[in-house]
Design an enzyme around this catalytic site. Structure first.
Site, short mmCIF file in Angstrom:
data_model
loop_
_atom_site.label_atom_id
_atom_site.label_comp_id
_atom_site.label_asym_id
_atom_site.label_seq_id
_atom_site.Cartn_x
_atom_site.Cartn_y
_atom_site.Cartn_z
N HIS A 53 -15.19 -4.78 -2.87
CA HIS A 53 -14.34 -3.62 -3.18
C HIS A 53 -13.90 -3.64 -4.64
O HIS A 53 -13.89 -2.61 -5.32
CB HIS A 53 -13.07 -3.63 -2.31
CG HIS A 53 -13.30 -3.55 -0.84
ND1 HIS A 53 -13.11 -4.62 0.00
CD2 HIS A 53 -13.70 -2.51 -0.06
CE1 HIS A 53 -13.36 -4.25 1.25
NE2 HIS A 53 -13.72 -2.98 1.25
N MET A 93 -20.62 -9.48 1.28
CA MET A 93 -19.18 -9.53 1.57
C MET A 93 -18.79 -8.35 2.45
O MET A 93 -19.29 -7.24 2.26
CB MET A 93 -18.39 -9.49 0.28
CG MET A 93 -18.49 -10.77 -0.50
SD MET A 93 -17.35 -10.74 -1.88
CE MET A 93 -17.79 -12.31 -2.63
P1 AMP Z 1 -14.87 -0.41 3.56
O1 AMP Z 1 -13.50 -0.90 3.19
O2 AMP Z 1 -15.66 -1.39 4.36
O3 AMP Z 1 -14.83 0.97 4.16
O4 AMP Z 1 -15.67 -0.26 2.20
C1 AMP Z 1 -15.16 0.49 1.14
C2 AMP Z 1 -16.20 0.58 0.07
O5 AMP Z 1 -16.53 -0.73 -0.38
C3 AMP Z 1 -17.52 1.21 0.53
O6 AMP Z 1 -18.03 2.03 -0.50
C4 AMP Z 1 -18.40 0.01 0.76
O7 AMP Z 1 -19.78 0.28 0.64
C5 AMP Z 1 -17.92 -0.90 -0.35
N1 AMP Z 1 -18.26 -2.29 -0.08
C6 AMP Z 1 -17.94 -3.02 1.02
N2 AMP Z 1 -18.48 -4.25 0.94
C7 AMP Z 1 -19.17 -4.30 -0.23
C8 AMP Z 1 -19.96 -5.30 -0.88
N3 AMP Z 1 -20.16 -6.51 -0.35
N4 AMP Z 1 -20.52 -5.00 -2.08
C9 AMP Z 1 -20.34 -3.77 -2.64
N5 AMP Z 1 -19.61 -2.79 -2.07
C10 AMP Z 1 -19.04 -3.05 -0.88
#
Ligand code: AMP
Length: 294
Positions: A46, A193
């Site tokens: 994030h 991650m």
């Molecule tokens: P989430 O909190 O899981 O809804 O993710 C929020 C944002 O963070 C989304 O755009 C995800 O694709 C991105 N994200 C989550 N994990 C990763 C990661 N390991 N690497 C890059 N972006 C991530």
């Protein structure tokens, strides 16, 4: 991030009205704005999106909202990790300017009835096993984009299908916002991650580190001219050997449209997509197959 970049004034707002007031003031001052939507329980993946937004826009707004509309009743909405204080400290250190943390009733007030459906690119992969998911994601992201009115919004390739769904929606609905995709941030053993990695037991965590290696090996075989069907058969066997409880999907799709490339050798760029279960935890990952670069 150097200490000088930390914004000691990072604001926290919980209503659309406050969010708009802050963003409007920046706009009036001629500053550009980036948005990073999240569900919290933040990790370096994030924070890399915040860093990317900071490199492209003058101010970054992050949102933290565990969106009930994208969870089915049997999924982990209730147990999804929530740790606001830690998240705020991480965002402050990453140089975020404003955090929007709406309550569910702020996002879905009484009488709410609208939903966004992005048809084709939402089909298959996560759309097949979680039929409610992309409708919930597209609706909440559409709302966040309308609420914050950013110049850019940054999304991770970790959720690659989601990134394409949002790109399509923004294009189809003429939203004047640039959608920026950012690379997957991985642990040292390559595990992508994820906030859900916190659910893994010690033993499961070791097995989880095999997923990226299996899909990278599949991508390598495809890049060297191997057929899709053989690569998938290899991958399924390797995942079972590694100790994954079940494979939700393991597939190869075109990199831009998620179209089916057939069962033979690839003729254009594609991606390997996987969703697996480890005990009760569902993990997703994807890996590029660069055919044009050959
Ligand atoms: P989430 O909190 O899981 O809804 O993710 C929020 C944002 O963070 C989304 O755009 C995800 O694709 C991105 N994200 C989550 N994990 C990763 C990661 N390991 N690497 C890059 N972006 C991530």
């Amino acid at each position: 991030m150097p200490a000088a970049a930390v914004d000691p004034q990072m604001g926290v707002v919980r209503t659309v009205k406050e969010l708009r007031a802050r963003v409007d003031a920046w706009r009036a001052a001629g500053l550009s704005v980036g948005l990073v939507p999240t569900m919290g329980a933040l990790h370096q993946g994030h924070l890399s999106l915040v860093e990317r937004s900071n490199s492209l826009a003058d101010r970054t707004v992050a949102s933290i909202f565990v969106n009930p509309a994208q969870f089915a009743p049997h999924e982990d909405f209730g147990s999804y990790p929530r740790r606001e204080e830690t998240d705020l400290e991480l965002l402050r250190r990453a140089g975020c300017s404003l955090v929007f943390i709406p309550a569910a009733v702020e996002m879905y007030p009484d009488g709410f009835q609208t939903s966004i459906a992005v048809s084709q690119v939402s089909q298959g992969l996560c759309g097949a096993s979680r039929p409610h998911f992309f409708g919930g994601v597209a609706t909440v992201v559409c709302k966040l984009l309308n609420q914050a009115r950013p110049d850019i919004a940054v999304f991770g390739e970790k959720d690659y299908q989601q990134l394409l769904v949002i790109r399509r929606m923004v294009k189809d609905l003429d939203m004047p916002i640039e959608i920026v995709g950012a690379p997957i941030v991985r642990e040292t053993d390559g595990l992508a991650m994820s906030s859900r990695n916190a659910y893994l037991s010690q033993e499961e965590r070791i097995v989880a580190g095999r997923l990226n290696k299996v899909i990278a090996e599949m991508a390598d075989r495809l890049q060297r001219g191997g057929g899709v069907a053989e690569a998938i058969a290899f991958g399924r066997a390797a995942l079972a050997d590694a100790g994954f409880s079940a494979v939700d999907y393991l597939d190869v799709r075109g990199a831009d449209l998620l179209d089916d490339p057939g069962s033979g050798a690839l003729s254009k760029n594609a991606r390997v997509f996987a969703a697996v279960l480890l005990g009760k935890t569902r993990l997703i990952d994807n890996w590029p197959v660069e055919i044009n670069a050959r």
